[in-house]
Scaffold this motif. Structure first.
Motif, PDB file in Angstrom:
ATOM      1  N   SER A 132       0.816  -1.214   0.000  1.00 48.15           N
ATOM      2  CA  SER A 132       0.000   0.000   0.000  1.00 48.15           C
ATOM      3  C   SER A 132       0.850   1.265   0.000  1.00 48.15           C
ATOM      4  O   SER A 132       0.342   2.346  -0.324  1.00 48.15           O
ATOM      5  N   MET A 133       2.137   1.172   0.356  1.00 48.42           N
ATOM      6  CA  MET A 133       3.018   2.330   0.310  1.00 48.42           C
ATOM      7  C   MET A 133       3.560   2.620  -1.083  1.00 48.42           C
ATOM      8  O   MET A 133       4.140   3.681  -1.301  1.00 48.42           O
ATOM      9  N   ILE A 134       3.370   1.706  -2.010  1.00 48.44           N
ATOM     10  CA  ILE A 134       3.962   1.877  -3.337  1.00 48.44           C
ATOM     11  C   ILE A 134       3.404   3.111  -4.050  1.00 48.44           C
ATOM     12  O   ILE A 134       4.170   3.872  -4.665  1.00 48.44           O
ATOM     13  N   PRO A 135       2.088   3.397  -4.029  1.00 51.14           N
ATOM     14  CA  PRO A 135       1.612   4.606  -4.714  1.00 51.14           C
ATOM     15  C   PRO A 135       2.114   5.913  -4.117  1.00 51.14           C
ATOM     16  O   PRO A 135       2.015   6.964  -4.765  1.00 51.14           O
ATOM     17  N   THR A 136       2.664   5.883  -2.885  1.00 49.88           N
ATOM     18  CA  THR A 136       3.183   7.112  -2.277  1.00 49.88           C
ATOM     19  C   THR A 136       4.635   7.371  -2.614  1.00 49.88           C
ATOM     20  O   THR A 136       5.216   8.343  -2.110  1.00 49.88           O
TER      21      THR A 136
ATOM     22  N   THR B  95       2.803  13.646  -9.698  1.00 48.87           N
ATOM     23  CA  THR B  95       3.752  14.617  -9.177  1.00 48.87           C
ATOM     24  C   THR B  95       4.625  13.961  -8.140  1.00 48.87           C
ATOM     25  O   THR B  95       4.303  12.896  -7.603  1.00 48.87           O
ATOM     26  N   ALA B  96       5.712  14.575  -7.862  1.00 53.74           N
ATOM     27  CA  ALA B  96       6.644  14.025  -6.883  1.00 53.74           C
ATOM     28  C   ALA B  96       6.042  14.114  -5.502  1.00 53.74           C
ATOM     29  O   ALA B  96       5.359  15.066  -5.134  1.00 53.74           O
ATOM     30  N   ALA B  97       6.349  13.116  -4.681  1.00 53.07           N
ATOM     31  CA  ALA B  97       5.807  13.102  -3.320  1.00 53.07           C
ATOM     32  C   ALA B  97       6.450  14.159  -2.458  1.00 53.07           C
ATOM     33  O   ALA B  97       5.863  14.618  -1.492  1.00 53.07           O
ATOM     34  N   GLY B  98       7.652  14.590  -2.826  1.00 48.74           N
ATOM     35  CA  GLY B  98       8.328  15.594  -2.030  1.00 48.74           C
ATOM     36  C   GLY B  98       7.879  17.000  -2.309  1.00 48.74           C
ATOM     37  O   GLY B  98       8.374  17.955  -1.704  1.00 48.74           O
ATOM     38  N   SER B  99       6.985  17.216  -3.234  1.00 49.70           N
ATOM     39  CA  SER B  99       6.545  18.569  -3.569  1.00 49.70           C
ATOM     40  C   SER B  99       5.464  19.084  -2.641  1.00 49.70           C
ATOM     41  O   SER B  99       5.010  20.205  -2.791  1.00 49.70           O
ATOM     42  N   GLY B 100       4.972  18.240  -1.730  1.00 49.28           N
ATOM     43  CA  GLY B 100       3.977  18.692  -0.774  1.00 49.28           C
ATOM     44  C   GLY B 100       2.568  18.407  -1.192  1.00 49.28           C
ATOM     45  O   GLY B 100       1.642  18.689  -0.442  1.00 49.28           O
ATOM     46  N   THR B 101       2.339  17.843  -2.355  1.00 46.10           N
ATOM     47  CA  THR B 101       0.986  17.533  -2.812  1.00 46.10           C
ATOM     48  C   THR B 101       0.633  16.121  -2.384  1.00 46.10           C
ATOM     49  O   THR B 101       1.491  15.299  -2.067  1.00 46.10           O
ATOM     50  N   SER B 102      -0.658  15.834  -2.414  1.00 39.09           N
ATOM     51  CA  SER B 102      -1.129  14.513  -2.001  1.00 39.09           C
ATOM     52  C   SER B 102      -1.404  13.614  -3.190  1.00 39.09           C
ATOM     53  O   SER B 102      -2.005  12.571  -3.017  1.00 39.09           O
ATOM     54  N   SER B 103      -1.025  14.027  -4.370  1.00 37.80           N
ATOM     55  CA  SER B 103      -1.281  13.216  -5.557  1.00 37.80           C
ATOM     56  C   SER B 103      -0.377  11.993  -5.541  1.00 37.80           C
ATOM     57  O   SER B 103       0.822  12.093  -5.301  1.00 37.80           O
ATOM     58  N   ALA B 104      -0.951  10.817  -5.752  1.00 38.14           N
ATOM     59  CA  ALA B 104      -0.193   9.568  -5.715  1.00 38.14           C
ATOM     60  C   ALA B 104       0.357   9.258  -7.094  1.00 38.14           C
ATOM     61  O   ALA B 104      -0.174   9.693  -8.113  1.00 38.14           O
ATOM     62  N   SER B 105       1.448   8.486  -7.108  1.00 38.48           N
ATOM     63  CA  SER B 105       2.044   8.054  -8.367  1.00 38.48           C
ATOM     64  C   SER B 105       1.301   6.844  -8.895  1.00 38.48           C
ATOM     65  O   SER B 105       0.617   6.125  -8.155  1.00 38.48           O
ATOM     66  N   GLY B 106       1.485   6.591 -10.191  1.00 38.13           N
ATOM     67  CA  GLY B 106       0.825   5.457 -10.814  1.00 38.13           C
ATOM     68  C   GLY B 106       1.529   4.149 -10.494  1.00 38.13           C
ATOM     69  O   GLY B 106       2.650   4.098  -9.994  1.00 38.13           O
ATOM     70  N   MET B 107       0.831   3.070 -10.830  1.00 37.76           N
ATOM     71  CA  MET B 107       1.356   1.737 -10.554  1.00 37.76           C
ATOM     72  C   MET B 107       0.862   0.801 -11.650  1.00 37.76           C
ATOM     73  O   MET B 107      -0.324   0.834 -12.014  1.00 37.76           O
TER      74      MET B 107
ATOM     75  N   CYS C  56      -3.033  -8.395  -3.334  1.00 39.24           N
ATOM     76  CA  CYS C  56      -2.617  -7.088  -2.820  1.00 39.24           C
ATOM     77  C   CYS C  56      -2.119  -6.187  -3.952  1.00 39.24           C
ATOM     78  O   CYS C  56      -2.445  -4.990  -4.000  1.00 39.24           O
ATOM     79  N   LEU C  57      -1.337  -6.742  -4.882  1.00 39.62           N
ATOM     80  CA  LEU C  57      -0.811  -5.941  -5.984  1.00 39.62           C
ATOM     81  C   LEU C  57      -1.929  -5.437  -6.892  1.00 39.62           C
ATOM     82  O   LEU C  57      -1.990  -4.254  -7.242  1.00 39.62           O
ATOM     83  N   LEU C  58      -2.827  -6.337  -7.288  1.00 38.10           N
ATOM     84  CA  LEU C  58      -3.895  -5.942  -8.207  1.00 38.10           C
ATOM     85  C   LEU C  58      -4.900  -5.017  -7.525  1.00 38.10           C
ATOM     86  O   LEU C  58      -5.448  -4.111  -8.169  1.00 38.10           O
ATOM     87  N   ASP C  59      -5.138  -5.221  -6.237  1.00 34.22           N
ATOM     88  CA  ASP C  59      -6.063  -4.347  -5.527  1.00 34.22           C
ATOM     89  C   ASP C  59      -5.486  -2.935  -5.385  1.00 34.22           C
ATOM     90  O   ASP C  59      -6.209  -1.937  -5.537  1.00 34.22           O
ATOM     91  N   THR C  60      -4.178  -2.840  -5.131  1.00 32.07           N
ATOM     92  CA  THR C  60      -3.553  -1.525  -5.027  1.00 32.07           C
ATOM     93  C   THR C  60      -3.533  -0.822  -6.378  1.00 32.07           C
ATOM     94  O   THR C  60      -3.767   0.393  -6.468  1.00 32.07           O
TER      95      THR C  60
END
Length: 586
Positions: A282-286, A326-338, A312-316
């Motif tokens: 579940s941490m992968i999209p972050t 967007t990058a997680a370090g930019s302060g936004t809550s947008s998650a990365s793709g998987m 777990c992989l397919l559900d995430t």
């Protein structure tokens, strides 16, 4: 005087006929294709006074050829190809000059490198425009799916299905390399990770290596559930901890500089307990970049207990929402793709998934295909062997070697014997892995004394890849053993696939009585010793378990060789009585 008076009017008459245009004497012209025969009574002296004009001369007769026109054309082409091959042989040096020996070694390394990453063959050139380009279409579909994951933050899953050697793994690596942004790639294999715990270990290791930080709980958090394994002593030092004098050396391109720890501090990767499996995935999209998870041997992951990892992989991946990544370090809550890509050779893999796992799968199945025509193998072989060398400082030697090697490859691919060997191998298997092993042996056989590929070297390389024969050559067996094999063929013809020694012996004795030529004992070895030898060689195998009350001569046996192998052995031996006896088994 009389002869002059008679000849003069005749000559004048012929002259008048030619001047007036009257037709001369009628000449019989045979039809085209009639063989020309010599005259029955040739004249002793030529008649000089009979001279005809070219217009009146009949066309010369041609002796018909025994071959049709198409065959004559093929024969002429084969003669031309042989003449061209002879010319190329004359131009190629038999022994390579010493200054070209390093270039030969470089050419061998280039061929081996090309075998690991085979060149792309245009399917339209090989199959034509009417044939659908399967692999090209599959590559476009896979590229569009990964592009959506990287650029729009989508959660995707697909299954790449194709026979072994059809280019599935190479297609995945090529599609990942062509992405506009570099994602985090996690590669798992069902052949190496036999359970979910091993897969999580490998996933944690690759994520920590590519991000420079550990997302797993410490030992204190997991000691209530299960004592974790020993931590991996992996010093993943960030770029900020590298000394200034060693900047740019052995640096990790995947490490995020924004998450660098204190200088000199190494990150210790702690392996999680099984209870934290879902928490890790579940941490992968972050993560700061999109993640692509490649599951090689997807059907083997489906055989794991409860299919927890796949669920777990397919559900995430299904829970990811499309949006600008967007990058997680930019302060936004947008998650990365998987993206989850399964690679398998089983076409029924989708049926192996449980209902809850199948409901999380997107249902995209991309199919690949191997070479379906012999021309594809020939083009692939020519492209691999004819791979040019990289640029070198010695331009003159490289140009000389390039001309020599191009002529050698053209001669090799134009040899009908080499094409026939490739055709036989293609009829047995269409796996590229087999072709790669064959061409690897062919490249390793090149030497300065024999620097060019030939059909003989190719045949030896193919013979190394084939399994040895189960039995020795049947023509080397003694005469009584051949008689028993022929008797077994007679028993199979009469409908008895399972036989005993007494049945074969009775057939052999009947043949001895009828022909009076088949000896009962030859060279001190009888028919019983020949039967024992055939059982030792596993040519006659037992068809039933031995019993205490059954004699050895009444035990059931079955022949492991077929009729055609026995026929070939009999023809090789050339014994007339054996041929007559074998012919009776119709």
């Amino acid at each position: 005087m009389h002869s002059v008076e008679i000849a003069t009017p005749k000559r004048l008459l012929n002259t008048a006929r030619r001047e007036l245009g009257s037709p001369g004497p009628r000449v019989h012209v045979p039809p085209l294709g009639t063989p020309r025969l010599p005259p029955a009574f040739p004249s002793a002296s030529p008649q000089k006074h009979r001279v005809s004009s070219p217009a009146a001369r009949p066309p010369a007769d041609r002796t018909p050829s025994p071959l049709p026109l198409a065959a004559r054309k093929v024969a002429s082409l084969s003669k031309q190809s042989r003449s061209r091959a002879q010319n190329s042989n004359e131009e190629l040096p038999r022994v390579l000059p010493p200054h070209l020996h390093p270039l030969l070694e470089r050419q061998k390394r280039t061929i081996l490198k090309s075998l690991q990453q085979p060149p792309d063959i245009d399917e339209i050139d090989v199959y034509g425009e009417d044939y659908p380009p399967t692999n090209t279409l599959a590559y476009e579909q896979l590229g569009d799916l990964l592009t959506g994951t990287v650029t729009r933050g989508e959660g995707n899953s697909c299954l790449l299905i194709g026979p072994s050697g059809s280019g599935k793994t190479q297609m995945v690596e090529k599609a990942i390399a062509a992405l506009p942004d570099k994602p985090i790639v996690v590669r798992l294999s069902g052949y190496a990770q036999h359970n979910d715990r091993l897969a999580i270990r490998e996933m944690a290791w690759q994520l920590a290596q590519q991000t420079g930080q550990s997302f797993l709980p410490t030992n204190d958090e997991g000691e209530d559930d299960e004592p974790p394994d020993e931590p991996l002593d992996v010093p993943l030092v960030a770029s900020a901890a590298v000394p200034p004098d060693r900047e740019g050396e052995d640096d990790n391109p995947f490490v995020d500089s924004g998450a660098a720890p204190e200088p000199g501090l190494a990150i210790s990767v702690t392996l999680p307990p099984p209870a934290h499996l879902l928490a890790l995935i579940s941490m992968i999209p972050t993560l700061p970049r999109p993640t692509v998870i490649v599951l090689d041997g997807f059907d083997l992951f489906a055989s794991h207990a409860r299919q927890a990892l796949l669920y777990c992989l397919l559900d995430t991946a299904q829970a990811c929402r499309a949006g600008p990544a967007t990058a997680a370090g930019s302060g936004t809550s947008s998650a990365s793709g998987m993206a989850v890509i399964g690679v398998t050779a089983r076409v029924d893999t989708i049926n192996l998934l449980e209902k809850r796992v199948k409901s999380r799968f997107s249902g995209r199945m991309i199919r690949t295909a191997g070479p379906t025509r012999m021309a594809h193998w020939v083009a692939l072989t020519k492209a691999v062997i004819g791979t040019p060398l990289d640029s070198d400082a010695d331009v003159d030697a490289s140009g000389e070697w390039g001309n020599i090697w191009t002529k050698a490859v053209e001669r090799f691919m134009g040899d009908e014997a080499a094409l026939e060997v490739l055709r036989e191998t293609y009829a047995l298997t269409r796996d590229y892995q087999m072709l790669r092993r064959i061409l690897t042996c062919l490249a390793l056989e090149l030497s300065p004394s024999s620097p060019y590929p030939t059909a003989a070297k190719l045949e030896q390389a193919i013979a190394r890849q084939r399994c040895p024969p189960r039995f020795p050559p049947l023509q080397t067996l003694p005469y009584p053993a051949i008689c028993l094999l022929i008797a077994a063929v007679h028993a199979q013809t009469s409908g008895h696939d399972v036989f005993t020694f007494e049945m074969l012996h009775e057939t052999f004795k009947n043949q001895v009585r009828t022909s009076q030529s088949a000896p009962v004992q030859v060279g001190g070895g009888g028919i019983g010793m020949a039967f024992e030898r055939l059982t030792d060689l596993r040519i006659f195998s037992s068809a039933a378990a031995p019993g205490a009350t059954v004699g050895r001569e009444f035990m059931l046996y079955r022949s492991a060789v077929d009729r055609f192998a026995v026929k070939k052995a009999v023809e090789t031996i050339g014994h007339l009585n054996l041929k007559k006896w074998f012919t009776k088994a119709q």
